[in-house]
Design an enzyme around this catalytic site. Structure first.
Site, PDB file in Angstrom:
ATOM      1  N   SER A 488       0.706  -0.984   0.112  1.00 39.95           N
ATOM      2  CA  SER A 488       0.260   0.040   0.023  1.00 39.95           C
ATOM      3  C   SER A 488       0.798   1.193   0.011  1.00 39.95           C
ATOM      4  CB  SER A 488      -0.931   0.048   1.058  1.00 39.95           C
ATOM      5  OG  SER A 488      -1.951   0.865   1.124  1.00 39.95           O
ATOM      6  N   ASP A 574      -8.787  -5.148  -5.970  1.00 40.64           N
ATOM      7  CA  ASP A 574      -8.298  -4.054  -4.934  1.00 40.64           C
ATOM      8  C   ASP A 574      -8.656  -2.725  -5.757  1.00 40.64           C
ATOM      9  OD1 ASP A 574      -7.046  -2.339  -3.524  1.00 40.64           O
ATOM     10  OD2 ASP A 574      -5.118  -3.097  -3.683  1.00 40.64           O
ATOM     11  N   HIS A 606      -7.287  -5.856  -1.576  1.00 36.77           N
ATOM     12  CA  HIS A 606      -5.993  -4.941  -0.886  1.00 36.77           C
ATOM     13  C   HIS A 606      -5.446  -6.121  -0.001  1.00 36.77           C
ATOM     14  CE1 HIS A 606      -3.891  -1.230  -0.844  1.00 36.77           C
ATOM     15  NE2 HIS A 606      -3.936  -1.274   0.442  1.00 36.77           N
TER      16      HIS A 606
END
Length: 629
Positions: A488, A574, A606
């Site tokens: 991320s 995601d 994600h």
């Protein structure tokens, strides 16, 4: 002689057992504990243990009861009968279900074309987290013994529980059972995607009317609770669009809203009231850990509000389960141990472990050593850095070393135990892990936490490099074998460092990382996040902060400097950091002739959640490191 031989064999067996280390395969056999609460009679704690099954590719759950003093756990079936049902009051039961509100599919507009496969949207919020908006919304439902239903959000295109992670904590009864308090962001489309303005609403069962209780606050209002004295309390962030704003405890007392944590330099994760209503206990990140705090409730008296940290140690307190006199029951973890239930005596200040779901497994392992290190940053600040050393660490040897880049970007790097980014597994495969509490992390004051917004490629990058450079001075670090890994915002960090590291690192791994801040702005579903953290839209040419985010702090502009092997991982579902980010990065690396690999999980978001996918993730992670580091 035979006795001596037997003793030696026995000792060899003990030594061999003690040399076992955590592996990806073993990690995916651990039980994962979820407390449900203290039993109605106050004598037991009820909890669930989920255990992954590789064969079935899912987790199986079992429910247990254990005495509050510890002891043997008993498997149970009817756990709902043992814990008070907070969703039942008198004749009414509170629940939630999805209700179709909006037309989105071709057949919604053209019923005669029922086999059409098309969705039509007129605004944003057409997809969220890992699903496309199909016109259904979560609604809170009242049901009585006659199976009569009241949808308290009837015909409203809003969600309670909140999507994607809200649960039954998003709606509660008033003390007298005449009203329901619920959390909702009553915005739709593009307004929904650009705002964090959730409010607390009060639904009156008798009049069937709804009132906004927090209309004046423009940020998050969540986690409603009533105190033992009947005062409504909740968690509040002030600024709309800022998802990582300071989280404060608010109490509405005699018509006034009292902020109990306004003057405290931290942010609250969760809270619960003492049984006498005189204190609020809460959890919060502090100095690379998460601890239990208390704050007194003075009402309208002149008594000063004081926040006190109750627990202290190299662990995380993750959930408050409940109380029994001077004992508080919580879950606790550290970098070497997954969550277990513990009790803490508030007067005697001592701990007792209640559950032992994974104790036998850890007892056989040689555990890594976790050290706290303070590193001076380029602007003269002291930064906490966790250094995780391999089992059987020998300072006379040299070890490959990984810089771990945390996501968020404002997520606490504490004593958490992840089942993917697991430091115990990394260290147990022979790697030193360097995990800095760089700028943008809670637990070091509000200013430290906020500094990262609109400065993604600035001071935080210096913090990363300060951490790895400081630890690399140690003789036991093999400076020719340094890697950087993260997901991320941590993936963004890897992409960015790949363009500025000046030969420090030998390999990179980026999972779900932001590679192109412009296309990220154009495809992510929660636009409030990019508006806040990037400073605005990329087309705002007169916005200097935004332009810096889309030029100087954009990893894609540094690709010409890339010269190091990189492994890129992505979930196709995601929508927070969409797949195109990883595709762009992999394509650039391939076309530049850089050794690179792309691992795509078509059905994951994600996160990587399915057991077999998780094990592939772990195996490929370490396979790449063996190849390149």
């Amino acid at each position: 002689m035979k006795k001596i031989a037997l003793i030696l064999i026995s000792m060899a067996g003990i030594t061999a057992s003690a040399q076992e280390v955590m592996t990806p395969e073993l990690l995916w056999k651990l039980g994962r504990i979820s407390p449900l609460g203290i039993s109605n009679d106050g004598k037991s704690i009820i909890y669930k243990v989920s255990t992954p099954s590789m064969e079935e590719n899912k987790s199986n759950s079992e429910f247990f009861s254990i005495p509050i003093t510890g002891g043997n756990a008993t498997s149970i079936k009817n756990h709902s009968d043992l814990v008070q049902d907070k969703n039942k009051h008198g004749e009414w039961i509170l629940s939630n279900k999805e209700v179709k509100i909006d037309p989105t599919h071709g057949k919604d507009f053209y019923p005669e074309l029922e086999k059409s496969e098309v969705q039509i949207f007129n605004a944003l919020d057409y997809r969220h987290w890992d699903t496309y908006n199909d016109g259904h919304h979560n609604h809170v439902i009242l049901t009585n013994a006659k199976n009569e239903e009241i949808d308290i959000l009837s015909n409203e295109p809003y969600d309670c529980p909140q999507k994607p992670f809200g649960g039954d904590e998003d709606y509660i009864w008033s003390p007298d059972g005449s009203k329901v308090i619920y959390v909702c962001k009553k915005k739709t489309g593009t307004d929904y995607a650009t705002s964090t303005n959730t409010d607390l609403y009060e639904y009156d069962i008798a009049t069937k009317t709804t009132k906004n209780l927090t209309e004046k606050n423009l940020g998050y209002d969540v986690a409603p609770q009533f105190s033992p004295n009947g005062d409504l309390s909740w968690l509040q962030m002030k600024r709309d669009g800022y998802e990582a704003d300071k989280n404060d405890i608010i109490v509405r007392h005699k018509g006034l809203d009292i902020n109990l944590t306004a003057s405290w330099d931290g942010t609250v994760d969760s809270f619960t009231w003492s049984k006498d209503g005189k204190k609020v206990y809460f959890l919060a990140p502090v100095a690379g850990t998460k601890q239990l705090f208390e704050v007194n409730f003075p009402g309208l008296t002149k008594i000063a509000v004081r926040v006190n940290q109750i627990t202290e140690g190299q662990f995380d307190v993750n959930q408050i389960i409940g109380f029994n006199e001077d004992i508080v029951f919580v879950t606790r973890s550290d970098m070497n141990h997954a969550n277990e239930i513990f009790s803490y005596n508030l007067k005697k200040k001592n701990w007792s472990q209640i559950t032992h779901v994974n104790t036998d497994v850890y007892a056989k392992l040689n555990l890594p050593k976790v050290e706290k290190r303070m590193v001076k940053t380029t602007d003269g600040k002291d930064m906490l850095v966790w250094v995780i050393l391999p089992p059987n660490f020998d300072a006379s040897k040299k070890y490959p070393t990984l810089l771990y880049c945390q996501g968020g970007p404002q997520g606490a790097l504490s004593q958490f135990y992840s089942f993917r980014w697991n430091f115990q597994v990394m260290a147990s495969q022979g790697y030193i892990v360097v995990a800095p509490n760089r700028r943008g992390m809670p637990g070091h004051g509000v200013a430290w936490n906020e500094q990262i917004s609109k400065d993604w490629g600035g001071q935080v990058m210096d913090d990363y490099l300060s951490a790895i450079d400081d630890v690399a001075k140690e003789n036991y670090v093999d400076t020719s074998r340094l890697g950087a890994v993260g997901a991320s915002y941590g993936g963004y960090s890897v992409f960015y460092l790949a363009g500025i590291h000046k030969k420090r690192f030998k390999t990179f791994i980026a999972h779900a990382g932001i590679f192109n801040t412009q296309s990220m702005y154009g495809t992510t579903e929660e636009v409030f996040f990019t508006n806040w953290d990037m400073g605005g839209a990329y087309w705002e040419t007169n916005n200097k902060l935004a332009q810096k985010s889309y030029t100087d702090f954009n990893p894609i502009t540094l690709v010409n400097n890339w010269d190091t092997p990189i492994f890129i991982i992505q979930g196709a579902k995601d929508y927070r950091v969409p797949m195109g980010q990883s595709q762009e990065a992999f394509q650039a690396a391939q076309l530049k002739g850089i050794k690179s690999r792309f691992m795509l999980f078509p059905e994951e978001n994600h996160w990587i959640l399915k057991p077999q996918n998780g094990l592939v993730w772990q195996r490929e992670f370490f396979k790449w490191l063996k190849e390149t580091l």
